[in-house]
Each structure stands twice: as C-alpha cells, then as structure tokens.
Design a protein around this motif. Structure first.
Motif, short mmCIF file in Angstrom:
data_model
loop_
_atom_site.label_atom_id
_atom_site.label_comp_id
_atom_site.label_asym_id
_atom_site.label_seq_id
_atom_site.Cartn_x
_atom_site.Cartn_y
_atom_site.Cartn_z
N VAL A 293 4.70 -4.29 1.30
CA VAL A 293 5.06 -2.91 1.58
C VAL A 293 3.85 -2.20 2.16
N ASP A 294 4.10 -1.19 3.00
CA ASP A 294 3.00 -0.48 3.66
C ASP A 294 2.43 0.66 2.82
N LEU A 295 3.29 1.29 2.01
CA LEU A 295 2.92 2.54 1.33
C LEU A 295 3.60 2.61 -0.03
N ILE A 296 2.88 3.16 -1.01
CA ILE A 296 3.46 3.39 -2.34
C ILE A 296 3.29 4.87 -2.70
N PHE A 297 4.41 5.51 -3.07
CA PHE A 297 4.34 6.82 -3.73
C PHE A 297 4.19 6.52 -5.21
N LEU A 298 3.10 6.97 -5.80
CA LEU A 298 2.74 6.50 -7.13
C LEU A 298 2.39 7.63 -8.08
N ASP A 299 3.14 7.72 -9.16
CA ASP A 299 2.80 8.66 -10.23
C ASP A 299 1.55 8.15 -10.95
N ILE A 300 0.76 9.05 -11.49
CA ILE A 300 -0.46 8.65 -12.18
C ILE A 300 -0.24 8.51 -13.68
N ASN A 301 0.37 9.52 -14.28
CA ASN A 301 0.48 9.57 -15.75
C ASN A 301 1.82 8.97 -16.19
N GLY B 110 -1.04 5.02 -13.01
CA GLY B 110 -1.07 4.66 -11.60
C GLY B 110 -2.41 4.10 -11.18
N MET B 111 -3.50 4.62 -11.76
CA MET B 111 -4.84 4.13 -11.46
C MET B 111 -4.98 2.65 -11.86
N GLN B 112 -4.46 2.32 -13.04
CA GLN B 112 -4.52 0.92 -13.50
C GLN B 112 -3.65 0.03 -12.62
N LEU B 113 -2.52 0.54 -12.21
CA LEU B 113 -1.60 -0.27 -11.41
C LEU B 113 -2.23 -0.70 -10.09
N ILE B 114 -2.81 0.25 -9.37
CA ILE B 114 -3.33 -0.13 -8.05
C ILE B 114 -4.54 -1.06 -8.15
N PRO C 126 -3.73 -7.58 -1.51
CA PRO C 126 -4.36 -6.39 -0.95
C PRO C 126 -3.63 -5.12 -1.41
N MET C 127 -4.28 -4.00 -1.27
CA MET C 127 -3.72 -2.73 -1.73
C MET C 127 -3.06 -2.00 -0.57
N PRO C 128 -1.77 -1.64 -0.69
CA PRO C 128 -1.12 -0.84 0.36
C PRO C 128 -1.71 0.57 0.39
N MET C 129 -1.28 1.36 1.36
CA MET C 129 -1.62 2.77 1.36
C MET C 129 -1.00 3.42 0.12
N ILE C 130 -1.70 4.39 -0.45
CA ILE C 130 -1.22 5.06 -1.66
C ILE C 130 -1.14 6.57 -1.44
N ILE C 131 -0.01 7.15 -1.82
CA ILE C 131 0.10 8.61 -1.94
C ILE C 131 0.42 8.89 -3.40
N PHE C 132 -0.52 9.50 -4.10
CA PHE C 132 -0.31 9.80 -5.51
C PHE C 132 0.61 11.02 -5.66
N THR C 133 1.47 10.97 -6.67
CA THR C 133 2.35 12.09 -6.99
C THR C 133 2.17 12.38 -8.48
N THR C 134 1.74 13.58 -8.81
CA THR C 134 1.42 13.88 -10.21
C THR C 134 1.51 15.38 -10.48
N ALA C 135 1.69 15.71 -11.75
CA ALA C 135 1.72 17.11 -12.17
C ALA C 135 0.34 17.60 -12.57
N ALA D 244 -7.04 6.92 -1.64
CA ALA D 244 -5.65 7.35 -1.47
C ALA D 244 -5.49 8.10 -0.16
N VAL D 245 -4.33 7.91 0.47
CA VAL D 245 -4.03 8.64 1.70
C VAL D 245 -3.89 10.13 1.41
N ASP D 246 -3.23 10.44 0.30
CA ASP D 246 -3.04 11.85 -0.05
C ASP D 246 -2.69 11.96 -1.53
#
Length: 230
Positions: A48-56, A62-66, A71-80, A93-95
């Motif tokens: 996959v090229d990109l992952i939308f990834l929650d952190i908590n 999410g930090m442990q997952l990546i 290799p690591m895809p592009m990451i966009i973190f999504t978190t509160a 992270a891309v964003d």
C-alpha cells in the motif's frame, strides 16, 4: 492513484476517512482496520502507498505499529491529541490530522501525499530526477541522487551534495515537501539524510559520504525502523 488503508479503533473515525476518500480522485481506500494486529497481517501480504493511522489505540499505538513495518508506506496520522505532533514528524509522517477532521484539511494532507508520491515515482523511474533549489537570486537544478544530507542552519538549510553544498531558505517543517520521505530520513533535529548514501549506522551516529552525522536520542527508534533494523 494512491492506494491507502485506514487504521483506527473508532468506527466513526473510519467512517469519516471512508467518506472523505470517496470524495477524492487522488486516493483509493482499499481496506479499513479497527485492530492493528489485523492491519499488520494484511500489510505483510499486500503493498500500500499510504496509511491513515490513529495514534492512541488500546492494542498497539500507531507509533509502535509503524516501527514494525519495513518498508514503511507514507503515513498520515489521525488523532485527537495534539501533543503527538512533534513525534509524528520525527517519524517522517506526511501530515498530522487533528480530530475532528474537516474535509478541507484532509484535502491538504492528500495533496501533500500526492506530491510526495509523484516525486518518489519520478526518482524510482528516473535516476536523473531533478529538483530546483533557490539560493538567494540563483536557482540551482540538482539531481536528487546527488543529495547526501540536509543540515539545518538557523533559518536556513544547507543541502550537502557530492561535489558542493547549497544554502537555501527552508526549515525542517518543510523539508519533506522538498525531498521525498521514502528516500530520506530525519535522524536529528538538525539533519535529514539520504537513505541510499548511508554507509554505516551506529548507535549515536551514522556515516554519509564520509561525514559523521549524529543520531538524536529521540530519533533512534525511528532510524532503526526506517532501516529495517531490529
């Protein structure tokens, strides 16, 4: 089109990502996961090229997952939680999207990912890929393959090449708009290095083009993950 997945333990958060991806012509959301372990199993089989990834998340952050991906895809973190922002950029992270995510902010993140994706594809398909660096009144065409590392220098950045260096007005927050995160890695608050030019990795430093570059203590785990080291 950029292929992507979303990982979040909250069903409503996944629904938002699904709806926003459906409204974008740039991304193709191929799967969603509420359990990180199932996502990892899927990623071990699929590309996959990109992952939308929650952190908590309760099972695994999410930090442990990546850090388990290579290799690591592009990451966009999504978190509160805004306090994860600095660490997310340490991991290239891309964003970083803060919940509740509005569509306009989502589009900005996707556009950044698309730019990075296009740049990386140009590098993969052409070892003569060129970027243009503005230094004062001059603009320098530079082959990406010739960049060894980038060094923060106050409000400027020095781009170290095989034969010379160029001083540009740029800061670390914009460095991965300049070079692709898939080919470069941040190893210190003041240094980003070209992965392909690293010739030795040690605990506190690495060697690039015969130069010793320090590894910041807060970057050691992400550096090891970036190079697939256990």
């Amino acid at each position: 089109m950029i292929t992507c997945i979303a990982i979040d333990d909250e069903p409503m958060a996944l629904e938002v990502i699904e709806r926003y991806c459906a409204g974008s012509a740039l991304v193709d959301l191929t799967a969603t996961f509420r359990e990180p372990s199932k996502a990892i199993a899927w990623l071990n089989r699929e590309k996959v090229d990109l992952i939308f990834l929650d952190i908590n998340m309760p099972e695994m952050s999410g930090m442990q997952l990546i850090q388990s991906l290579s290799p690591m895809p592009m990451i966009i973190f999504t978190t509160a939680y805004s306090h994860y922002a600095v660490e997310s950029y340490n991991l290239n992270a891309v964003d970083y999207l803060l919940k509740p995510i509005i569509f306009e902010r989502f589009v900005m993140a996707i556009n950044k990912a698309a730019k990075a994706y296009a740049l990386q594809n140009s590098i993969d398909n052409d070892d003569k890929a060129i970027i243009y660096l503005k230094s004062g009144p001059q603009t320098h065409p530079v082959k990406l393959n010739d960049i060894l590392y980038l060094e923060k220098d106050g409000n400027y950045m020095t781009v170290h090449l095989k034969e010379k260096h160029i001083l540009i007005r740029e800061n670390m927050s914009g460095v991965f708009d300049l070079v692709p995160a898939s080919g470069f890695i941040r190893v210190h608050k003041s240094y980003v290095v070209a992965i392909k030019h690293v010739t030795m990795i040690e605990v506190h430093q690495l060697t690039v083009g015969g130069e010793l570059i320090p590894i910041g203590s807060s970057y050691r785990e992400s550096v090891r993950a970036g190079f697939g080291l256990k």
